[in-house]
Write a protein that holds these residues in place. Structure first.
Motif, PDB file in Angstrom:
ATOM      1  N   ILE A   1      30.483 -13.791  68.859  1.00  9.05           N
ATOM      2  CA  ILE A   1      31.679 -12.972  68.660  1.00  9.05           C
ATOM      3  C   ILE A   1      31.563 -12.134  67.388  1.00  9.05           C
ATOM      4  N   ALA A   2      31.133 -12.771  66.294  1.00 10.64           N
ATOM      5  CA  ALA A   2      30.988 -12.043  65.023  1.00 10.64           C
ATOM      6  C   ALA A   2      29.959 -10.927  65.141  1.00 10.64           C
ATOM      7  N   LEU A   3      28.885 -11.183  65.878  1.00 10.97           N
ATOM      8  CA  LEU A   3      27.841 -10.175  66.065  1.00 10.97           C
ATOM      9  C   LEU A   3      28.380  -8.991  66.865  1.00 10.97           C
ATOM     10  N   GLU A   4      29.159  -9.276  67.900  1.00 12.32           N
ATOM     11  CA  GLU A   4      29.714  -8.213  68.739  1.00 12.32           C
ATOM     12  C   GLU A   4      30.753  -7.395  67.976  1.00 12.32           C
ATOM     13  N   VAL A   5      31.631  -8.079  67.229  1.00 12.90           N
ATOM     14  CA  VAL A   5      32.657  -7.385  66.448  1.00 12.90           C
ATOM     15  C   VAL A   5      32.020  -6.529  65.358  1.00 12.90           C
TER      16      VAL A   5
ATOM     17  N   GLU B   1      39.530 -22.533  73.600  1.00 10.15           N
ATOM     18  CA  GLU B   1      40.841 -22.528  72.961  1.00 10.15           C
ATOM     19  C   GLU B   1      40.699 -22.785  71.461  1.00 10.15           C
ATOM     20  N   PHE B   2      39.785 -23.690  71.098  1.00  6.91           N
ATOM     21  CA  PHE B   2      39.517 -23.974  69.685  1.00  6.91           C
ATOM     22  C   PHE B   2      39.045 -22.705  68.977  1.00  6.91           C
ATOM     23  N   ILE B   3      38.184 -21.946  69.645  1.00  2.00           N
ATOM     24  CA  ILE B   3      37.654 -20.701  69.090  1.00  2.00           C
ATOM     25  C   ILE B   3      38.771 -19.683  68.874  1.00  2.00           C
ATOM     26  N   SER B   4      39.677 -19.583  69.845  1.00  2.00           N
ATOM     27  CA  SER B   4      40.805 -18.659  69.721  1.00  2.00           C
ATOM     28  C   SER B   4      41.643 -18.989  68.493  1.00  2.00           C
ATOM     29  N   ASN B   5      41.879 -20.275  68.252  1.00  2.07           N
ATOM     30  CA  ASN B   5      42.670 -20.686  67.098  1.00  2.07           C
ATOM     31  C   ASN B   5      41.901 -20.510  65.788  1.00  2.07           C
ATOM     32  N   ILE B   6      40.582 -20.706  65.828  1.00  2.00           N
ATOM     33  CA  ILE B   6      39.766 -20.421  64.640  1.00  2.00           C
ATOM     34  C   ILE B   6      39.915 -18.949  64.256  1.00  2.00           C
ATOM     35  N   GLY B   7      39.832 -18.070  65.252  1.00  2.00           N
ATOM     36  CA  GLY B   7      39.973 -16.643  64.979  1.00  2.00           C
ATOM     37  C   GLY B   7      41.314 -16.305  64.354  1.00  2.00           C
ATOM     38  N   LEU B   8      42.369 -16.926  64.859  1.00  2.00           N
ATOM     39  CA  LEU B   8      43.707 -16.682  64.328  1.00  2.00           C
ATOM     40  C   LEU B   8      43.820 -17.124  62.873  1.00  2.00           C
ATOM     41  N   LEU B   9      43.317 -18.326  62.561  1.00  2.00           N
ATOM     42  CA  LEU B   9      43.451 -18.848  61.204  1.00  2.00           C
ATOM     43  C   LEU B   9      42.531 -18.127  60.225  1.00  2.00           C
TER      44      LEU B   9
ATOM     45  N   ASN C   1      30.821 -17.009  48.106  1.00  2.00           N
ATOM     46  CA  ASN C   1      31.739 -17.473  47.073  1.00  2.00           C
ATOM     47  C   ASN C   1      32.921 -18.249  47.632  1.00  2.00           C
ATOM     48  N   GLU C   2      33.055 -18.282  48.973  1.00  2.00           N
ATOM     49  CA  GLU C   2      34.113 -19.056  49.605  1.00  2.00           C
ATOM     50  C   GLU C   2      33.619 -19.635  50.916  1.00  2.00           C
ATOM     51  N   ALA C   3      34.157 -20.802  51.271  1.00  2.00           N
ATOM     52  CA  ALA C   3      33.835 -21.435  52.547  1.00  2.00           C
ATOM     53  C   ALA C   3      35.131 -21.755  53.282  1.00  2.00           C
ATOM     54  N   ILE C   4      35.117 -21.563  54.598  1.00  2.00           N
ATOM     55  CA  ILE C   4      36.214 -22.023  55.441  1.00  2.00           C
ATOM     56  C   ILE C   4      35.641 -23.056  56.398  1.00  2.00           C
ATOM     57  N   VAL C   5      36.241 -24.228  56.421  1.00  2.00           N
ATOM     58  CA  VAL C   5      35.772 -25.355  57.226  1.00  2.00           C
ATOM     59  C   VAL C   5      36.802 -25.666  58.301  1.00  2.00           C
ATOM     60  N   PHE C   6      36.318 -25.962  59.511  1.00  2.00           N
ATOM     61  CA  PHE C   6      37.207 -26.371  60.596  1.00  2.00           C
ATOM     62  C   PHE C   6      36.809 -27.753  61.090  1.00  2.00           C
ATOM     63  N   ILE C   7      37.808 -28.629  61.168  1.00  2.00           N
ATOM     64  CA  ILE C   7      37.595 -29.978  61.663  1.00  2.00           C
ATOM     65  C   ILE C   7      38.636 -30.273  62.740  1.00  2.00           C
ATOM     66  N   SER C   8      38.496 -31.414  63.398  1.00  2.00           N
ATOM     67  CA  SER C   8      39.499 -31.885  64.344  1.00  2.00           C
ATOM     68  C   SER C   8      40.233 -33.062  63.728  1.00  2.00           C
ATOM     69  N   LYS C   9      41.554 -32.982  63.687  1.00  2.00           N
ATOM     70  CA  LYS C   9      42.339 -34.048  63.061  1.00  2.00           C
ATOM     71  C   LYS C   9      42.236 -35.364  63.830  1.00  2.00           C
ATOM     72  N   ASP C  10      41.908 -35.288  65.117  1.00  2.00           N
ATOM     73  CA  ASP C  10      41.766 -36.514  65.904  1.00  2.00           C
ATOM     74  C   ASP C  10      40.307 -36.905  66.121  1.00  2.00           C
ATOM     75  N   ASP C  11      39.391 -36.310  65.310  1.00  2.00           N
ATOM     76  CA  ASP C  11      37.958 -36.622  65.391  1.00  2.00           C
ATOM     77  C   ASP C  11      37.406 -36.409  66.800  1.00  2.00           C
ATOM     78  N   ASN C  12      37.857 -35.347  67.446  1.00  2.00           N
ATOM     79  CA  ASN C  12      37.490 -35.099  68.835  1.00  2.00           C
ATOM     80  C   ASN C  12      36.247 -34.228  68.986  1.00  2.00           C
ATOM     81  N   LEU C  13      35.683 -33.757  67.873  1.00  2.12           N
ATOM     82  CA  LEU C  13      34.507 -32.899  67.950  1.00  2.12           C
ATOM     83  C   LEU C  13      33.225 -33.723  67.845  1.00  2.12           C
ATOM     84  N   ASN C  14      32.337 -33.558  68.845  1.00  2.54           N
ATOM     85  CA  ASN C  14      31.024 -34.210  68.771  1.00  2.54           C
ATOM     86  C   ASN C  14      29.949 -33.168  68.495  1.00  2.54           C
TER      87      ASN C  14
END
Length: 288
Positions: A119-123, A149-157, A92-105
């Motif tokens: 990580i989700a499986l382990e937690v 580092e991107f993953i760490s910030n995803i977890g925080l948000l 019923n909800e989606a969270i999307v993560f993008i890069s503001k500088d289009d740095n993700l390939n």
């Protein structure tokens, strides 16, 4: 280690608290969008969602206390979410993560997808709707450091937005001194011998803790129901002649944890004790 405060900026895209929301972390090039399922179609107005990114779908499961999630990646995020409207109905909800500088390939988002799944499986807070663990691509050492580092910030948000899919039930990197100051014990009748820790969410009974093999006649029905469900879900398992926790488990309160462990009504504030004998109530109120 010194802890620093962080600034998170939330913006209600439609001016509604339960509508679409963007989420940004200071000094980070990533950006998150929280989008209700019913507003996926109208999100075609967000040009940034046409690009590359990672997404997580969240929904409610049938089991008590077990919600559902699906972790995915796409080079066209909005198009993929539209496909999931017809292919997956649990969310019923989606969270999307993008890069503001289009740095993700493509390699980056495949790496993120695989690591977030691990990580989700382990937690183990959510039941994952992914069929298998996504394969992890080989990327350079510098790219890997950047993605971690991107993953760490995803977890925080994600946690800030109300989903603890990547949040450990208790800290796994505690020093011996920290463990001694935060680990409580119960040793009681009928084989109860458990350890636990108080957290910001409640009280965690730790893996390998043993519970009373039987319950008293006056054991409340709601605790009996929870005890049986934990056994059915194999969170509590039989080992030799004991019933033990096969994994860490979060209870809403110390008393709920104590009741399940001891097989009787219990006041967790006085039953849980540190190794030096001090009760949980004394620790919480700073009384010796």
């Amino acid at each position: 280690m010194i802890k620093f405060g962080k600034t998170i900026k939330l913006f209600l895209l439609d001016g509604e608290p339960n509508g679409r929301m963007s989420c940004e972390l200071s000094n980070w090039t990533g950006k998150a969008y929280k989008i209700p399922r019913k507003q996926i179609k109208e999100s075609t107005d967000r040009a940034e969602l046409q690009g590359t990114g990672i997404y997580i779908l969240f929904g409610k499961g049938d089991s008590i206390g077990r919600d559902l999630a699906y972790i995915g990646e796409a080079e066209g995020i909005h198009k993929r979410l539209l496909q999931h409207l017809s292919s997956k109905d649990f969310w019923n909800e989606a969270i999307v993560f993008i890069s503001k500088d289009d740095n993700l390939n493509k390699a980056h988002i495949k790496y993120l997808e695989s690591r977030l799944y691990e990580i989700a499986l382990e937690v183990n807070r959510y039941d994952l709707e992914n069929g298998n663990c996504p394969p992890k691509p080989k990327i350079s050492e510098s790219d890997q450091a950047e993605m971690e580092e991107f993953i760490s910030n995803i977890g925080l948000l994600v946690n800030t937005l109300g989903f603890k899919i990547f949040e450990e039930l208790r800290k796994s990197n505690q020093t011996q001194e920290e463990k001694e100051k935060s680990t409580f014990y119960i040793e009681a009748a009928r084989g109860a011998n458990a350890t636990g820790q108080s957290t910001n969410e409640g009280f965690v009974v730790m893996k390998d803790s043993s519970i009373a093999i039987s319950t008293t006649k006056s054991f409340p029905k709601n605790w009996e129901k929870l005890r049986q469900e934990l056994i059915i879900r194999k969170i509590i398992i039989q080992q030799d002649s004991k019933l033990i926790f096969g994994k860490d488990y979060l209870f809403t309160s110390p008393s709920a944890a104590a009741a399940i462990v001891m097989g009787r009504s219990a006041n967790g504030l006085t039953e849980w004790r540190l190794s030096d004998g001090r009760i949980l109530k004394a620790i919480e109120t700073d009384k010796e």
